[in-house]
Design an enzyme around this catalytic site. Structure first.
Site, PDB file in Angstrom:
ATOM      1  N   HIS A  13       0.839  -1.191   0.000  1.00  0.00           N
ATOM      2  CA  HIS A  13       0.000   0.000   0.000  1.00  0.00           C
ATOM      3  C   HIS A  13       0.874   1.241   0.000  1.00  0.00           C
ATOM      4  CE1 HIS A  13      -4.190  -1.510   0.864  1.00  0.00           C
ATOM      5  NE2 HIS A  13      -3.467  -2.594   0.788  1.00  0.00           N
TER       6      HIS A  13
ATOM      7  N   LYS B 192     -13.633   4.994   7.243  1.00  0.00           N
ATOM      8  CA  LYS B 192     -13.944   6.111   6.338  1.00  0.00           C
ATOM      9  C   LYS B 192     -15.451   6.236   6.156  1.00  0.00           C
ATOM     10  CE  LYS B 192     -13.073   7.555   1.538  1.00  0.00           C
ATOM     11  NZ  LYS B 192     -14.197   7.023   0.776  1.00  0.00           N
TER      12      LYS B 192
END
Length: 914
Positions: A134, A572
């Site tokens: 990532h 999120k």
């Protein structure tokens, strides 16, 4: 602000914090010397001045020095932590070290558990950290290697054996390393490609993990022998990776890249095994004249020499040295295996090893031969570690997962539907969540195949996706099934999404029977990420596990169905408190679904580095999982900067691996010992209410029409994409909406602008609302939960730590970058009000007057970091304004480089990006 951020309080070590005052003093003084030699005009900035009079280039050099300061501090802290653990072990014994196998097994012994019970728990346990690429690692490999040398120099300087002259020479060498770090370009000039990311991941195996992994297994054996009188525990540790297999939103991960990743990982393990065998061969200079060789080993040696095809040459080269002769045969077979792998011939290799099991068998033969010759200690110290290494890393280093999102898989299935029915490209397929679509999938899965279908008419994108499954089918005979992990389907929305993956596996020949109707031989794992997906997950898995095909496939693969749960996107989507509670509930319910179906559900935890993405202390995070939810295989992602912070140095790597495995084992043992419900209904009811209120407050923020404009202007969101820290785009499909923005840049940007809403927003409102509605009884209940609920306590503790890093004064400066005053005051006002409420509620609950008072070591780390971080944050605001307003290309480039250095520096100060 203190006058000199680089200075270190004399009480640093005395407070018991995990870093060495002397090491920090030395590193920082050497850094000062380096900066003064090259740019003495930067010293005032390092002493706390703003640097407003400096040119962008010189300010960039000052920020780089401040970033190096944080890097050196982290190195010293790792070194100090290692020294502290050694001191505890020396004075109190290893069982006094929390998170060690000795500590866990000593507690198990005191609790009255039998050796058989403990061994049973180990037998069913696999712990697999999974390395991912990532885009959160802002440091180049060159910089990481420099860090490792500095760390090793600190260890050298710990020794009291040096004369003053020798110590002076060592310090000179250390200064040179710091100077080279200062002179090394910290920013990547180009984005890394996926092949470079694969090499980056393998760097940690070559530097530390190949050696440390077997050591951790040995520690478990030692602890078992000490407390239960038994050893030889089954291997419970393995490694996974997504690097080169994760194509979710990354168009640069192609089938050719995945094939290359499999080969490189296989070669890394084979070359390591070869190196270890060669070292053993050189050291095992035992002559037959000095011992009695067992008949079994003599027979094994004769067979090995015959099979080698050059037995006479080997015997003549090592006359009278039977163990060396045997190891030469092993070495030659490894050489042949490596050559075949390089030629991608795999299992077709004639004289090489067809599997790691065959090498393990040879090593056991050698081990037994040494023991029979009364050389058991030699076998234990020289051969057993090598056997553990081969058992752990096999011929693949890692198990490579492949990941793709449901949107891409569905596109491929729709193309397959058209081809199978002879429909033109413009005909719409049935709705993916409808009965007609699922009926088609079930009919295709039930239909026997007599051979591969002609699918040459598929579009390029669909052909690439189906080609991935064909690649797996092609490569498994060559590299072994253990080289693959699972196929992970991100954005799983319904059962049909998963059944579609089964159909693609069938089309590629990945079913165990020729007709392709009995069972799939590829593990398929759904990934549930958003709040809604987590809530749907139990029903989806219940539907899937009721299907005979799925159930047969799971049972044939060991009776364990893996499910991945996402911390980043759920946060999120729903905010910190709601995310944690929904993840907890999902695990509870999915575990029950598995029990109903007679299948174990094992969880793969998709955690990131920051608190907002699940990056909380490993031991406490595992301890807060629902009772009974760790069944068989425990996996979690190790992402970006987390990999380098945990695994760059051997001592730190060994500690983190043991902590992870021992914490999982401790949870499993405690779940075994404690029957009944895994939580209090009263606490669950309270958490449900708290989560609902927190979710509402968080949704009120992120659904505000002004938020997107505020976020883009009041943070370096767009500028972060200019950092060359990963091959993957910041958005899955190139869209510009908040929904398509990945969780990593979402967290990254909020942490840079010091709002950090992802780690606390909504918690204060939920606590205040709970007390307002339930009164004193509600407040008393929260106090009990704070004392007794591991999950609630973990949430409160991490919120408090996050609040200690939030700085509303600096956040307000970032907000001034927003052009529209109405947008600015509306959004910032919401955040400031929620911050005040959350701070007051957390302090009320913890009973303290200041944030993080309960965490003295954490507070001390912040005291060393925040003055410099605050300084760089303010510099970043000015740089953002100048970069955005400057039109001259040359001048804009100067601001860009310095701005990116400031992003790196703040990340280094916090120890995390996304």
């Amino acid at each position: 602000m203190v006058s000199d951020p680089i200075s270190v309080p004399a009480s640093a070590d005395a407070s018991g914090a995990a870093f060495s005052e002397k090491a920090i003093d030395l590193l920082f003084s050497l850094l000062r010397e380096v900066v003064e030699r090259h740019h003495p005009e930067l010293l005032p900035v390092l002493a706390g001045e703003s640097g407003n009079t400096l040119s962008p280039q010189m300010l960039g050099r000052a920020i780089q020095a401040q970033g190096i300061l944080f890097q050196l501090l982290s190195i010293a802290e790792q070194n100090g932590g290692m020294r502290k653990r050694r001191e505890v072990e020396r004075l109190q014994g290893r069982e006094a070290l929390p998170g060690s196998f000795a500590n866990v097994l000593a507690s198990a012994k005191k609790a009255g558990l039998s050796a058989e019970r403990v061994r049973e728990a180990f037998a069913g346990l696999k712990v697999r950290p999974v390395l991912t690429a990532h885009p959160t690692e802002a440091k180049r490999v060159t910089v990481l290697e420099r860090h490792r040398r500095i760390y090793r120099m600190l260890i050298e300087l710990e020794s009291p054996r040096w004369t003053p002259r020798e110590r002076h020479d060592l310090e000179d060498t250390l200064r040179n390393e710091i100077e080279l770090l200062w002179l090394t370009g910290e920013l990547r000039l180009e984005k890394p490609n996926v092949s470079q990311e694969i090499a980056w991941g393998l760097h940690f195996f070559n530097e530390t993990l190949f050696e440390v992994g077997p050591d951790v297994l040995a520690r478990a054996d030692e602890a078992m022998a000490q407390h239960f009188g038994e050893a030889n525990l089954p291997g419970f540790l393995e490694f996974g990776s997504w690097i080169g297999g994760d194509r979710d939103g990354n168009p640069f991960v192609t089938n050719a890249i995945t094939r290359g990743a499999l080969i490189e990982c296989r070669l890394a393990a084979l070359r390591r095994h070869r190196q270890s065998v060669l070292e053993l061969l050189r050291g095992l200079s035992v002559t037959e004249a000095s011992l009695t060789l067992s008949g079994d080993f003599r027979d094994a040696l004769t067979l090995a020499l015959e099979e080698s095809g050059e037995g006479n040459v080997i015997a003549a080269r090592n006359p009278g040295e039977p163990f060396r002769q045997f190891l030469v045969c092993v070495l030659n077979k490894l050489d042949d295996t490596i050559a075949c792998t390089e030629a991608e011939e795999g299992a077709a290799c004639r004289r090489g090893y067809e599997s790691a099991d065959r090498l393990v068998t040879d090593l056991r033969t050698l081990e037994a031969g040494l023991r029979d010759s009364k050389l058991g200690r030699l076998a234990d110290t020289e051969v057993v570690p090598l056997r553990r290494q081969v058992d752990l890393f096999r011929f693949s280093t890692v198990r490579l997962d492949v990941r793709e999102n449901s949107t891409r898989v569905t596109q491929t299935l729709e193309a397959l539907w058209r081809v199978s029915r002879g429909e033109p490209d413009d005909v719409a397929a049935p709705a993916q969540d409808g009965k007609e679509w699922q009926a088609w999938l079930m009919a295709e899965l039930a239909a026997p195949r007599t051979g591969m279908r002609d699918l040459s008419g598929l579009p390029a994108v669909a052909n690439e996706t189906l080609g991935l499954f064909r690649l797996i089918a092609d490569m498994r005979p060559k590299v072994g099934r253990e080289a693959f992990g699972s196929f992970i389907l991100s954005m799983t929305r319904n059962a049909s999404d998963v059944l579609g993956v089964y159909l693609l596996a069938k089309e590629a020949g990945l079913f165990a029977d020729p007709a392709g109707v009995e069972r799939c031989s590829l593990p398929i794992m759904p990934l549930f990420e958003t709040i809604d997906d987590l809530r749907r997950a139990p029903a989806i898995m219940r539907e899937l596990l009721a299907l005979p095909l799925v159930k047969r496939s799971v049972r044939a693969l060991g009776g364990v169905q893996e499910v991945m749960i996402g911390y980043s996107d759920s946060n999120k989507d729903g905010g910190f408190l709601s995310s944690n509670w929904e993840l907890f509930k999902a695990q509870q319910k999915l575990t029950a679904v598995g029990t109903e179906a007679g299948v174990k559900i094992a969880f793969f935890h998709g955690r990131g580095g920051s608190v907002s993405r699940g990056g909380v202390p490993a031991g406490r995070a595992i301890g807060a999982q629902p009772r009974g939810s760790i069944q068989g295989l425990f996996r979690l992602t190790e992402q970006g900067e987390v990999i380098s912070s945990k695994y760059a140095n051997k001592g730190t790597a060994a500690f983190n691996l043991e902590l992870l495995a021992a914490s999982v084992f401790d949870h499993a043992l405690k779940s075994q010992a404690a029957a009944g419900s895994s939580s209090s209904p009263e606490f669950d009811d309270a958490l449900e209410a708290l989560s609902g209120a927190a979710h509402a407050a968080y949704q009120n923020l992120i659904s505000n029409p002004a938020l997107v404009a505020y976020f883009q202007e009041a943070s370096p969101l767009e500028e972060i994409s200019l950092l060359n820290i990963g091959s993957r785009p910041a958005r899955r499909f190139g869209a510009k909406s908040l929904a398509e923005l990945r969780a990593i840049p979402w967290v990254f940007a909020w942490s840079q602008n010091r709002h950090i809403v992802t780690g606390w927003y909504g918690v204060g409102s939920s606590l205040a609302n709970f007390i307002e509605v339930r009164g004193s009884r509600g407040e008393a209940l929260l106090a009990r939960m704070f004392d007794e609920s591991p999950l609630f306590r973990l949430i409160v503790d991490e919120v408090e730590k996050t609040l200690a890093v939030v700085d509303l004064d600096i956040a307000r400066e970032y907000s001034q970058l927003v052009a529209d005053a109405g947008v600015r005051e509306q959004v910032f006002g919401m955040i400031a009000r929620e911050y005040d409420i959350t701070r007051a509620q957390i302090l009320r609950l913890s009973g303290t007057r200041g944030l993080a008072e309960r965490f003295p070591e954490y507070r001390q780390k912040l005291d060393h970091r925040l003055p410099v971080v605050n300084q760089v944050s303010r510099q970043q605001v000015s740089l953002l304004r100048a970069f955005r307003m400057t039109e001259d290309a040359v001048r804009k480039e100067e601001f860009r480089k310095t701005l990116l250095l400031s992003i790196n520096c703040v990340s280094a100060g916090f120890g995390a990006t996304g």
